[in-house]
Design a protein around this motif. Sequence first.
Motif, short mmCIF file in Angstrom:
data_model
loop_
_atom_site.label_atom_id
_atom_site.label_comp_id
_atom_site.label_asym_id
_atom_site.label_seq_id
_atom_site.Cartn_x
_atom_site.Cartn_y
_atom_site.Cartn_z
N TYR A 223 1.99 -8.41 18.90
CA TYR A 223 3.09 -9.34 18.67
C TYR A 223 2.74 -10.34 17.57
CZ TYR A 223 6.82 -12.68 19.59
OH TYR A 223 7.91 -13.52 19.46
N LYS A 224 1.50 -10.83 17.59
CA LYS A 224 1.07 -11.75 16.53
C LYS A 224 1.14 -11.07 15.17
CE LYS A 224 -2.98 -13.16 17.97
NZ LYS A 224 -4.23 -13.96 18.00
N LYS A 225 0.73 -9.81 15.13
CA LYS A 225 0.81 -9.06 13.86
C LYS A 225 2.26 -8.83 13.44
CE LYS A 225 -3.65 -6.81 14.47
NZ LYS A 225 -4.28 -7.55 13.36
N LYS A 226 3.11 -8.66 14.43
CA LYS A 226 4.53 -8.50 14.14
C LYS A 226 5.09 -9.76 13.50
CE LYS A 226 8.97 -8.08 16.54
NZ LYS A 226 9.63 -8.06 17.86
N MET A 227 4.70 -10.92 14.02
CA MET A 227 5.15 -12.19 13.45
C MET A 227 4.62 -12.37 12.03
SD MET A 227 7.17 -13.70 15.58
CE MET A 227 7.79 -12.01 15.78
N GLU A 228 3.37 -11.98 11.82
CA GLU A 228 2.78 -12.05 10.48
C GLU A 228 3.51 -11.12 9.52
OE1 GLU A 228 -1.27 -11.04 11.08
OE2 GLU A 228 -1.75 -12.84 12.26
N LEU A 229 3.86 -9.93 10.03
CA LEU A 229 4.55 -8.93 9.21
C LEU A 229 5.92 -9.43 8.76
CD1 LEU A 229 4.05 -5.96 8.26
CD2 LEU A 229 5.46 -5.25 10.19
N SER A 230 6.60 -10.17 9.63
CA SER A 230 7.94 -10.66 9.31
C SER A 230 7.94 -11.65 8.15
CB SER A 230 8.58 -11.30 10.56
OG SER A 230 7.87 -12.47 10.92
N LYS A 231 6.77 -12.21 7.84
CA LYS A 231 6.66 -13.20 6.76
C LYS A 231 6.28 -12.56 5.43
CE LYS A 231 5.12 -16.69 10.09
NZ LYS A 231 4.00 -17.55 10.52
N LEU A 232 6.00 -11.24 5.45
CA LEU A 232 5.57 -10.56 4.24
C LEU A 232 6.71 -9.83 3.55
CD1 LEU A 232 2.22 -8.98 5.54
CD2 LEU A 232 2.48 -11.05 4.15
N ASP A 233 6.56 -9.66 2.26
CA ASP A 233 7.51 -8.88 1.47
C ASP A 233 7.24 -7.40 1.70
OD1 ASP A 233 8.98 -7.55 -0.48
OD2 ASP A 233 8.74 -9.17 -1.94
N LYS A 234 8.29 -6.62 1.98
CA LYS A 234 8.10 -5.19 2.27
C LYS A 234 7.49 -4.41 1.10
CE LYS A 234 11.60 -4.66 5.85
NZ LYS A 234 12.78 -3.88 6.31
N ASP A 235 7.64 -4.94 -0.10
CA ASP A 235 7.07 -4.26 -1.27
C ASP A 235 5.62 -4.65 -1.51
OD1 ASP A 235 9.50 -3.02 -1.76
OD2 ASP A 235 10.25 -4.73 -2.92
#
Length: 412
Positions: A154-166
Amino acid sequence: MSDFSEELIRPTTEDEQGEPCVRSGSGMCFPWLQKHIESIASGGKQEKDFAQTTSACLNFIQEALLKHQWQRAAEYMHSYLQVLEDTDSNKRQGAPEISLQHALYLLHHGLLEDANRILTQAETWRYGEKSSSQEVLVNLIQAYKGLLQYYSWYKKKMELSKLDKDDYAYNTASQNMLNHSWKTSINLCTLIQIPGVWDPFVKSYIEMLEFYGDQDGAREVLNNYAYDEKFPSNPNAHVYLYNFLKREKAPREKLISVLKILYQIVPSHKLMLEFHRLLRKSDKEEHHKLGLEVLFGILDFAGCTKNITAWKYLAKYLKQTLMGSHLAWVQEEWNSRKSWWPSFHFSYFWAKSNWKDDKTLACEKALVAGLLLGKGCKYFRYISKQDHQALKKKMKQMKKSVKKYSIVNSGL
């Protein structure tokens, strides 16, 4: 407290002071424990003695932890482990239980790494022939490991949501999440197939399945959890299924069918107001009738007596039902309540109290009281005589509705 438990905490007698005893790392002496260890080798009631000893240790460890008596808890823990080491009984299989309790304590205090270490050790504990209950315990230990892994995911999911998909970092983080989800799925999936109440594990597993687009898998898990007869009745199972179907934008009929079962289990559940709205929007008359029943059912419970939304809904829907020539529906609901609702909801005391605390609530209740009991009802009379400029129009409409639609005027 049992006789054996009382023996554990009684003071040491003079006769016992010379006896050998189990000593902890800090030198605390437990003569009672040594006595029971020795009895294991003597036959007769050895299994009972061992079970009593270990059970008592577990109980006292729990008690010490709850009272924040850390030193005392450590002493009992040491004694418990020494019993396991010093005996050759296959009852040693109880060790994972205390490990799980220890891990839960660590989790409660946010010591996640320590908890994971304890769970990993407990997961691999093997001694003698494993019973079915111990199999479930090991599965539970693995599932708690799964929850820890879910937390990392879940923490990684939150971190992922802040990153640009590219971004390259997005792909790396996404792969790390996938690795964590695979481990977590294995640990959680096994447990939730065993009949029981596994709410936190099910919720975590469903979130992960949905995140990766496995809607069919999530639906299957939730349907089994809610409808499999081997599982105990669990209101939350139906809540989880309903919320999932809402996210899927399932048809209204499907949503109604799920909430209908929840209504039968917990008629005062907070989702019942939503259930009423769904029923009200339905094209089926049977659903409209059930919508009235649901509102009465909610207000049968003491915890809902001041639920202003429920009273607003009932006031509006009761009037609408009577205007629609469904007098029989109202009579059916009121006949079983007319002996106790007047004192439960519509007494003079409640009229004064409700008016003082919440005038809007008082007005909604007064309309319901008038429609069900007529204008002679104590509650209705008290509220309708109040002089309040802002509510003057509402009061006038209320009196008009009671005069025209009250079931008392209809001869019921």
